[in-house]
Design an enzyme around this catalytic site. Structure first.
Site, PDB file in Angstrom:
ATOM      1  N   GLN A 147      -1.238   3.029  -5.537  1.00  0.00           N
ATOM      2  CA  GLN A 147      -2.630   3.245  -4.964  1.00  0.00           C
ATOM      3  C   GLN A 147      -3.569   3.001  -6.440  1.00  0.00           C
ATOM      4  OE1 GLN A 147      -2.473   7.099  -3.846  1.00  0.00           O
ATOM      5  NE2 GLN A 147      -3.385   6.324  -1.988  1.00  0.00           N
ATOM      6  N   TYR A 161      -2.007  -0.825   8.380  1.00  0.00           N
ATOM      7  CA  TYR A 161      -2.296  -2.172   9.466  1.00  0.00           C
ATOM      8  C   TYR A 161      -2.671  -1.959  10.614  1.00  0.00           C
ATOM      9  CZ  TYR A 161      -3.292  -3.761   4.495  1.00  0.00           C
ATOM     10  OH  TYR A 161      -3.381  -3.881   3.251  1.00  0.00           O
ATOM     11  N   ARG A 205       0.687  -1.735  -0.176  1.00  0.00           N
ATOM     12  CA  ARG A 205       0.319  -0.265   0.325  1.00  0.00           C
ATOM     13  C   ARG A 205       1.009   1.368   0.024  1.00  0.00           C
ATOM     14  NH1 ARG A 205      -5.413  -1.515   3.423  1.00  0.00           N
ATOM     15  NH2 ARG A 205      -6.900  -2.327   1.140  1.00  0.00           N
ATOM     16  N   ASP A 239      -5.021  -0.830  -6.151  1.00  0.00           N
ATOM     17  CA  ASP A 239      -5.012  -1.387  -4.735  1.00  0.00           C
ATOM     18  C   ASP A 239      -6.607  -1.678  -4.943  1.00  0.00           C
ATOM     19  OD1 ASP A 239      -6.146  -1.849  -2.421  1.00  0.00           O
ATOM     20  OD2 ASP A 239      -5.112   0.295  -1.356  1.00  0.00           O
ATOM     21  N   SER A 294      -8.599  -2.039  -1.095  1.00  0.00           N
ATOM     22  CA  SER A 294      -9.712  -0.887  -1.683  1.00  0.00           C
ATOM     23  C   SER A 294     -10.367  -0.566  -2.447  1.00  0.00           C
ATOM     24  CB  SER A 294      -8.742   0.225  -1.754  1.00  0.00           C
ATOM     25  OG  SER A 294      -7.270   0.465  -1.043  1.00  0.00           O
TER      26      SER A 294
HETATM   27  P1  NAD Z   1      -8.983  -3.703   6.923  1.00  0.00           P
HETATM   28  O1  NAD Z   1      -9.444  -4.478   6.090  1.00  0.00           O
HETATM   29  O2  NAD Z   1      -7.504  -4.980   7.293  1.00  0.00           O
HETATM   30  O3  NAD Z   1      -9.209  -3.294   8.883  1.00  0.00           O
HETATM   31  C1  NAD Z   1     -10.330  -2.769   8.886  1.00  0.00           C
HETATM   32  C2  NAD Z   1     -10.501  -2.089  10.140  1.00  0.00           C
HETATM   33  O4  NAD Z   1      -9.996  -2.918  11.028  1.00  0.00           O
HETATM   34  C3  NAD Z   1      -8.705  -0.909   9.914  1.00  0.00           C
HETATM   35  O5  NAD Z   1      -8.976   0.309   9.883  1.00  0.00           O
HETATM   36  C4  NAD Z   1      -7.791  -1.490  11.358  1.00  0.00           C
HETATM   37  O6  NAD Z   1      -7.683  -0.507  11.831  1.00  0.00           O
HETATM   38  C5  NAD Z   1      -9.763  -1.903  11.919  1.00  0.00           C
HETATM   39  N1  NAD Z   1      -9.154  -2.616  13.319  1.00  0.00           N
HETATM   40  C6  NAD Z   1      -8.125  -3.969  13.485  1.00  0.00           C
HETATM   41  N2  NAD Z   1      -8.417  -4.150  14.843  1.00  0.00           N
HETATM   42  C7  NAD Z   1      -9.419  -3.416  15.388  1.00  0.00           C
HETATM   43  C8  NAD Z   1     -10.806  -3.427  16.631  1.00  0.00           C
HETATM   44  N3  NAD Z   1     -10.135  -4.531  17.641  1.00  0.00           N
HETATM   45  N4  NAD Z   1     -10.933  -2.486  16.469  1.00  0.00           N
HETATM   46  C9  NAD Z   1     -11.720  -1.276  15.834  1.00  0.00           C
HETATM   47  N5  NAD Z   1     -10.520  -1.446  14.806  1.00  0.00           N
HETATM   48  C10 NAD Z   1     -10.056  -2.410  14.691  1.00  0.00           C
HETATM   49  O7  NAD Z   1      -8.231  -2.392   6.892  1.00  0.00           O
HETATM   50  P2  NAD Z   1      -8.283  -1.067   5.106  1.00  0.00           P
HETATM   51  O8  NAD Z   1      -9.733  -0.857   5.113  1.00  0.00           O
HETATM   52  O9  NAD Z   1      -7.293  -2.186   4.506  1.00  0.00           O
HETATM   53  O10 NAD Z   1      -7.066  -0.508   5.567  1.00  0.00           O
HETATM   54  C11 NAD Z   1      -5.937  -0.827   6.715  1.00  0.00           C
HETATM   55  C12 NAD Z   1      -5.027   0.415   6.270  1.00  0.00           C
HETATM   56  O11 NAD Z   1      -4.507   0.888   5.264  1.00  0.00           O
HETATM   57  C13 NAD Z   1      -5.197   1.964   6.271  1.00  0.00           C
HETATM   58  O12 NAD Z   1      -4.237   3.136   7.516  1.00  0.00           O
HETATM   59  C14 NAD Z   1      -5.742   2.539   5.293  1.00  0.00           C
HETATM   60  O13 NAD Z   1      -6.376   4.006   5.821  1.00  0.00           O
HETATM   61  C15 NAD Z   1      -4.663   2.429   4.847  1.00  0.00           C
HETATM   62  N6  NAD Z   1      -4.353   1.936   3.569  1.00  0.00           N
HETATM   63  C16 NAD Z   1      -3.499   2.616   2.368  1.00  0.00           C
HETATM   64  C17 NAD Z   1      -3.653   2.840   1.193  1.00  0.00           C
HETATM   65  C18 NAD Z   1      -2.263   3.308   0.438  1.00  0.00           C
HETATM   66  O14 NAD Z   1      -2.157   3.975   1.373  1.00  0.00           O
HETATM   67  N7  NAD Z   1      -2.608   3.468  -0.436  1.00  0.00           N
HETATM   68  C19 NAD Z   1      -4.743   2.058   0.260  1.00  0.00           C
HETATM   69  C20 NAD Z   1      -6.043   1.855   1.024  1.00  0.00           C
HETATM   70  C21 NAD Z   1      -5.548   1.611   2.958  1.00  0.00           C
END
Ligand code: NAD
Length: 378
Positions: free
Chosen positions: A128, A227, A123, A131, A134
């Protein structure tokens, strides 16, 4: 020689998406590659064969498609018997479920194929546009909010009518990653009062920017790669207390919490569900990885004390038209790393993104957890 990009019809039960759409095919053809699409590949997502032909692809039967594929773009990997029909050296790109779909990994190893898993794309900013996690989570978050609204016996918005004033529904989103944020945005658009919670403090600003309240613990569990990490027992106890109160007050709870490679964290216990008002709804997007709610049954909807607990699977497939178009754009961007300026396959896979996402490369399993699960020494 231009590489042949092949688009199969998905065969997994309930899968309606397709890995390429006509708009993307047109761009691929312009970039110099040859595109072949299996007959009927886009029918379930409302992209007819004729649209693929108009975009410059040829429509062929499955046997021809597999036997001639240079790069097979898939949503989910085809069955092992089909992978065995691909030419030696062919490349498969898709949701290959690293560490989980061992049958596909073994088949790619045995047939000396290369498999790039979109789940392993790092990520980083440069990736991006590729992805797929996402883009498909965006679809799932949107659908989850609509499912919650659909199952609820209440209006979401506040209404002032001649028949009285209706108070807005309270929607609670647990886990504010990509899917959670989209669920928040959708519930807000429907007029609900929304609260969001995440263990990553950085999520707070994003939740607030969507007009929702952020439930905050004195925890910041941001782990590797942006993450979340797993919480300690003391942190889990703190979390349970706060979540219990918020859950008991919500009309709709949407849970999306995940930790990569681990079982989904258990956030909503059956005792918490018992304290909810009858008619409340829980939509558990983590159903596939064990569920955030203790009562969730994957792929089913169950009732407990008048509360409906929905555990949907593969929500992205429900919105197959747009899910496919977003996914196809992700894959086209990824193909930019594999295909040279005249439509030929690149000579080496040493790009950082290709290295990270290569599950199997020329028959060699590169992904550590998959290698070990397939019996190689750790
Ligand atoms: P994911 O599907 O792995 O998890 C969903 C969410 O659950 C996450 O936000 C995580 O922090 C949360 N979580 C985990 N344990 C928890 C708990 N006990 N209680 C409450 N919440 C909890 O996550 P995702 O949607 O794939 O995104 C993960 C990270 O990656 C985020 O920071 C997102 O902003 C980032 N991201 C970055 C890029 C990029 O830079 N290209 C793209 C997409 C996502």
């Amino acid at each position: 020689m231009p590489v042949i990009v092949a688009v199969p019809k998905e065969v997994a039960p309930g899968e309606r998406r397709v890995s390429a759409v006509p708009e993307v095919v047109q761009k691929l053809v312009k970039s110099g590659v040859t595109v072949r699409v299996e007959q009927g590949a886009g029918v379930a997502s409302n992209y007819p064969d004729e649209a693929f032909v108009a975009a410059g692809a040829s429509v062929v039967d499955r046997g021809t498609l597999l036997a001639s594929a240079g790069i097979l773009l898939t949503v989910l990997p085809p069955p092992a018997a089909d992978l065995a029909k691909l030419p030696k050296g062919a490349i498969v790109v898709g949701f290959l479920s690293p560490g989980r779909n061992l049958e596909a990994a073994a088949a790619m190893r045995d047939a000396k194929l290369t498999g790039f898993s979109v789940e392993l794309i790092p990520r980083i900013s440069r990736a991006q546009s590729m992805d797929a996690l996402s883009s498909q989570a965006t679809v799932a978050g949107y659908r989850a909010a609509l499912i919650g609204a659909d199952h609820s016996p209440k209006f979401l918005p506040m209404l002032t009518t001649a028949a009285g004033t209706i108070r807005p529904s309270k929607v609670l989103i647990l886990g504010a990653g990509v899917a959670g944020l989209m669920a928040i945005a959708t519930a807000r658009r429907l007029g609900a009062v929304v609260e969001g919670y995440d263990v990553r403090r950085a999520a707070g600003e994003q939740v607030r920017s969507l007009g929702a309240k952020f439930l905050e613990l004195q925890i910041n569990a941001e782990g590797q790669g942006g993450y979340a990490r797993e919480l300690t027992d003391a942190e889990k106890a703190q979390e349970a207390e706060m979540v219990a109160k918020a859950v008991s007050e919500a009309d709709i709870v949407i849970t999306t919490a995940n930790i990569p490679g681990k079982k989904a964290p258990r956030l909503v216990t059956k005792e918490m569900v018992a304290r909810m008002r009858p008619g409340s709804v829980i939509v558990d997007l983590a159903a596939e990885t064990g569920g955030n709610c203790e009562l969730t049954q994957a792929g089913k909807s169950v009732r407990a004390n008048g509360v409906e607990v929905v555990g949907p699977l593969n929500l992205a497939s429900d919105l197959a038209f747009h899910a496919s178009s977003m996914y196809a754009k992700n894959l086209a961007s990824f193909l930019g790393l594999l295909v040279g300026p005249t439509g030929e396959l690149v000579a080496s896979f040493d790009d950082e993104i290709l290295k990270a996402s290569g599950l199997v490369v020329a028959g060699e399993v590169k992904h550590e957890a998959t290698r070990v699960a397939l019996g190689a020494p750790a």
